[in-house]
Scaffold this motif. Sequence first.
Motif, mmCIF file in Angstrom:
data_model
loop_
_atom_site.group_PDB
_atom_site.id
_atom_site.type_symbol
_atom_site.label_atom_id
_atom_site.label_comp_id
_atom_site.label_asym_id
_atom_site.label_seq_id
_atom_site.Cartn_x
_atom_site.Cartn_y
_atom_site.Cartn_z
ATOM 1 N N ASN A 52 0.869 -1.312 0.098
ATOM 2 C CA ASN A 52 -0.037 -0.011 -0.126
ATOM 3 C C ASN A 52 0.956 1.487 -0.081
ATOM 4 O O ASN A 52 0.708 2.306 -0.672
ATOM 5 N N ALA A 53 1.899 1.288 0.998
ATOM 6 C CA ALA A 53 2.771 2.257 1.000
ATOM 7 C C ALA A 53 3.432 2.597 -0.482
ATOM 8 O O ALA A 53 3.417 3.893 -0.858
ATOM 9 N N LEU A 54 4.117 1.502 -1.212
ATOM 10 C CA LEU A 54 4.797 1.692 -2.397
ATOM 11 C C LEU A 54 3.756 2.317 -3.443
ATOM 12 O O LEU A 54 4.162 3.282 -3.999
ATOM 13 N N MET A 55 2.400 1.818 -3.443
ATOM 14 C CA MET A 55 1.603 2.118 -4.501
ATOM 15 C C MET A 55 1.222 3.669 -4.533
ATOM 16 O O MET A 55 0.760 4.254 -5.308
ATOM 17 N N LYS A 56 1.316 4.236 -3.105
ATOM 18 C CA LYS A 56 0.813 5.540 -3.016
ATOM 19 C C LYS A 56 1.765 6.474 -3.590
ATOM 20 O O LYS A 56 1.764 7.557 -4.163
ATOM 21 N N GLU A 57 2.984 6.104 -3.948
ATOM 22 C CA GLU A 57 4.180 6.784 -4.331
ATOM 23 C C GLU A 57 4.192 6.445 -5.880
ATOM 24 O O GLU A 57 4.581 7.304 -6.790
ATOM 25 N N LEU A 58 4.194 5.299 -6.224
ATOM 26 C CA LEU A 58 4.500 4.802 -7.501
ATOM 27 C C LEU A 58 3.170 5.086 -8.496
ATOM 28 O O LEU A 58 3.410 5.554 -9.563
ATOM 29 N N ALA A 59 1.985 4.762 -8.131
ATOM 30 C CA ALA A 59 0.976 4.780 -9.083
ATOM 31 C C ALA A 59 0.809 6.205 -9.533
ATOM 32 O O ALA A 59 0.540 6.342 -10.931
ATOM 33 N N PRO A 60 0.974 7.267 -8.798
ATOM 34 C CA PRO A 60 0.682 8.561 -9.388
ATOM 35 C C PRO A 60 1.753 8.965 -10.348
ATOM 36 O O PRO A 60 1.380 9.963 -11.242
ATOM 37 N N ARG A 61 2.737 8.471 -10.334
ATOM 38 C CA ARG A 61 3.842 8.865 -11.075
ATOM 39 C C ARG A 61 3.888 7.835 -12.581
ATOM 40 O O ARG A 61 4.779 8.065 -13.194
ATOM 41 N N GLY A 62 2.988 6.884 -12.401
ATOM 42 C CA GLY A 62 3.080 5.983 -13.566
ATOM 43 C C GLY A 62 4.185 4.995 -13.619
ATOM 44 O O GLY A 62 4.602 4.506 -14.880
ATOM 45 N N ILE A 63 4.936 4.889 -12.420
ATOM 46 C CA ILE A 63 5.917 3.722 -12.328
ATOM 47 C C ILE A 63 5.219 2.439 -12.170
ATOM 48 O O ILE A 63 4.644 2.174 -10.963
ATOM 49 N N TYR A 64 5.845 1.534 -12.904
ATOM 50 C CA TYR A 64 5.175 -0.108 -12.766
ATOM 51 C C TYR A 64 6.126 -0.668 -11.493
ATOM 52 O O TYR A 64 7.379 -0.517 -11.325
ATOM 53 N N LEU A 65 5.509 -1.474 -10.731
ATOM 54 C CA LEU A 65 5.768 -2.196 -9.710
ATOM 55 C C LEU A 65 6.127 -3.558 -10.151
ATOM 56 O O LEU A 65 5.424 -4.161 -10.630
ATOM 57 N N ALA A 66 7.368 -4.033 -9.775
ATOM 58 C CA ALA A 66 7.598 -5.448 -9.901
ATOM 59 C C ALA A 66 7.976 -5.950 -8.660
ATOM 60 O O ALA A 66 8.899 -5.663 -7.995
ATOM 61 N N ALA A 67 7.195 -6.830 -8.082
ATOM 62 C CA ALA A 67 7.182 -7.509 -6.851
ATOM 63 C C ALA A 67 8.074 -8.773 -6.929
ATOM 64 O O ALA A 67 7.445 -9.657 -7.509
ATOM 65 N N GLN A 68 9.200 -8.871 -6.166
ATOM 66 C CA GLN A 68 9.761 -10.298 -6.225
ATOM 67 C C GLN A 68 9.179 -11.011 -5.365
ATOM 68 O O GLN A 68 9.114 -11.000 -4.253
ATOM 69 N N CYS A 69 9.057 -12.295 -6.042
ATOM 70 C CA CYS A 69 8.733 -13.301 -5.180
ATOM 71 C C CYS A 69 10.085 -14.050 -4.284
ATOM 72 O O CYS A 69 10.943 -13.708 -4.615
ATOM 73 N N CYS A 70 9.646 -14.975 -3.272
ATOM 74 C CA CYS A 70 10.824 -15.525 -2.544
ATOM 75 C C CYS A 70 11.463 -16.689 -3.320
ATOM 76 O O CYS A 70 11.024 -16.710 -4.538
ATOM 77 N N GLU A 71 12.472 -17.166 -2.743
ATOM 78 C CA GLU A 71 13.093 -18.252 -3.496
ATOM 79 C C GLU A 71 12.242 -19.574 -3.841
ATOM 80 O O GLU A 71 12.816 -20.100 -4.788
ATOM 81 N N HIS A 72 11.212 -19.618 -3.217
ATOM 82 C CA HIS A 72 10.168 -20.757 -3.501
ATOM 83 C C HIS A 72 9.731 -20.789 -4.791
ATOM 84 O O HIS A 72 9.317 -21.842 -5.389
ATOM 85 N N LEU A 73 9.638 -19.577 -5.188
ATOM 86 C CA LEU A 73 9.183 -19.434 -6.680
ATOM 87 C C LEU A 73 10.390 -18.913 -7.612
ATOM 88 O O LEU A 73 10.147 -18.228 -8.661
ATOM 89 N N ASN A 74 11.469 -19.404 -7.138
ATOM 90 C CA ASN A 74 12.684 -18.946 -8.102
ATOM 91 C C ASN A 74 12.865 -17.399 -8.128
ATOM 92 O O ASN A 74 13.305 -16.897 -9.194
ATOM 93 N N ARG A 75 12.333 -16.664 -7.281
ATOM 94 C CA ARG A 75 12.411 -15.104 -7.297
ATOM 95 C C ARG A 75 11.601 -14.498 -8.568
ATOM 96 O O ARG A 75 12.319 -13.710 -9.003
ATOM 97 N N ALA A 76 10.537 -15.397 -9.070
ATOM 98 C CA ALA A 76 9.695 -14.666 -9.923
ATOM 99 C C ALA A 76 9.320 -13.442 -9.641
ATOM 100 O O ALA A 76 9.385 -12.939 -8.570
ATOM 101 N N LEU A 77 8.706 -12.570 -10.575
ATOM 102 C CA LEU A 77 8.101 -11.142 -10.379
ATOM 103 C C LEU A 77 6.747 -11.343 -10.784
ATOM 104 O O LEU A 77 6.284 -11.839 -11.511
ATOM 105 N N ILE A 78 6.240 -10.340 -9.876
ATOM 106 C CA ILE A 78 4.773 -10.122 -10.149
ATOM 107 C C ILE A 78 4.504 -8.637 -10.648
ATOM 108 O O ILE A 78 5.250 -7.857 -9.918
#
Length: 175
Positions: A52-78
């Motif tokens: 929530n805190a990240l999106m309050k800063e990124l969304a208004p600027r049009g910056i895409y978030l890539a959320a890194q998963c943990c090692e159990h998903l080989n650090r895939a990204l959402i």
Amino acid sequence: MGDKVKTAVRELLDTAGMGKGQIMVIGCSSSEIAAHRIGSYSSAEIGQAVYNALMKELAPRGIYLAAQCCEHLNRALILEKEAAEKYGYEMVNVVPQLKAGGSFATAAYAGMKAPAAVERIQAHAGIDIGDTLIGMHLRAVAVPVRISVKEIGGAHVVCARTRLKYIGGERARYF
């Protein structure tokens, strides 16, 4: 915690000079934020608060978030499907969960309009909250960024921006 996350993002954005449509990768260990060993204390509440805190800063600027998963998903990204398509990232089939992907990636997946999972990206900048090793998801030339926020909860914070490679040697000119 949310204020520290927002401060970290703002300071990185100011230094990195990111523009609309660029990608910021975030690795986040809720366990480390809660002062536990990474991977041992997943907290949906912490993951949601960071998202929530990240999106309050990124969304208004049009910056895409890539959320890194943990090692159990080989650090895939959402990230948003729109971003995956824009950058030509191959999508994979996985949905993060609290103990397989991590609380932050799970919150990101639930919060995005059209979430997609990918195995690798080349982000323009990133924040590593809790030593989650985001470096593999940054463009080739990463530059450390020193910010005022050194820790969020018990988690160590490291930031980086990227720059274009310098090529051509002594006769080349750069901008």
